[in-house]
Design a protein around this motif. Structure first.
Motif: not given
Length: 264
Positions: A99-115
């Motif tokens: 239920r949790v693993q077999l759904q769309p997942h996003v790989l992302y970049l976030a800027l909270s201090s460094e990337v």
């Protein structure tokens, strides 16, 4: 006014600034309305978020027994590359894991201090970025399961950190970076299994603004294991932290499952 209940991660509502809510069983606090007001936080006990028993919290709001048995805290949570539901292989509970693993997942970049590189379920955008205190974020790719996102994250860990520098984040010490250019660069390092999901058409950068009156120059963490009662004036909320005017910061996620009394 007095509020009492079990700490769970703050709920958020996107806005400028983001709205934060601390939700208990029979009441809730809108923390944005408490800026510049004095709060007193008192430790009252424990309550496991999984079994509900008044047992000492081990990690992530769970008592020891639940942490060692619940599928909600399997190793694949922190390490998505260990996901096996797509292979029909169980870790702790295959129904839950599918239920949790077999759904769309996003790989992302976030800027909270460094990337920072990270993975989240598609349904957790932008909540995941808010919880990390990111000022900006951009998706790199969306894939159909957690495993693919996990192996892509591993491939990019040589280029980007995978943990937030929480002290810099709370002091608002943020690098000036062009996330669109970083996304283009990141696309070159994706594993072959993931490249087919990458698009040259860039998504929009998400800008996030937090309800903070003043950022601390130095931060001191409040631990309810050491200090059972704390009083301070709320200066802001960022990530899953309360920021107080004296530089004390309180990470709500760290103390999930702790029962507290909050007086205003």
């Amino acid at each position: 006014m007095t509020y009492e209940g079990v700490l769970t991660k703050m709920q958020t509502e996107i806005g400028n600034p983001i709205n934060y809510y601390l939700v208990f069983e029979n009441s809730f606090l809108n923390l944005n309305q408490l800026l510049d007001k004095e709060l007193e936080i008192s430790f009252q006990g424990y309550q496991c978020l999984n079994c509900g028993k008044k047992k000492k919290i081990f990690r992530q709001g769970f008592c020891y027994d639940c942490f060692m048995s619940s599928p909600a805290v399997g190793d694949w949570i922190m390490k998505p590359e260990l996901s096996t539901a797509h292979l029909d292989i169980e870790d702790r509970d295959l129904v839950y894991e599918k239920r949790v693993q077999l759904q769309p997942h996003v790989l992302y970049l976030a800027l909270s201090s460094e990337v920072k590189i990270g993975v989240t379920r598609g349904t957790q955008v932008p909540t995941r970025w808010i919880d990390q205190g990111a000022s900006q974020a951009i998706p790199i790719v969306e894939v159909p399961n957690r495993y693919l996102a996990g192996i892509a994250e591993v491939a990019l860990k040589n280029q980007y950190v995978d943990k937030t520098n929480w002290q810099k984040m709370l002091k608002n010490e943020i690098l000036q970076v062009d996330l669109i250019q970083e996304r283009i660069k990141a696309g070159n390092y994706l594993p072959q299994e993931v490249k087919e999901y990458f698009s040259d058409q860039h998504p929009n950068i998400i800008e996030l603004h937090y309800p903070v009156l003043t950022y601390p120059k130095k931060v001191t963490s409040l631990s309810l294991d050491k200090i059972l009662n704390f009083k301070g004036k709320l200066a802001g909320v960022k990530g899953q932290y309360l920021l107080f005017q004296d530089g004390t910061v309180f990470n709500i996620r760290t103390f999930e499952g702790y029962v507290v009394k909050i007086q205003i």
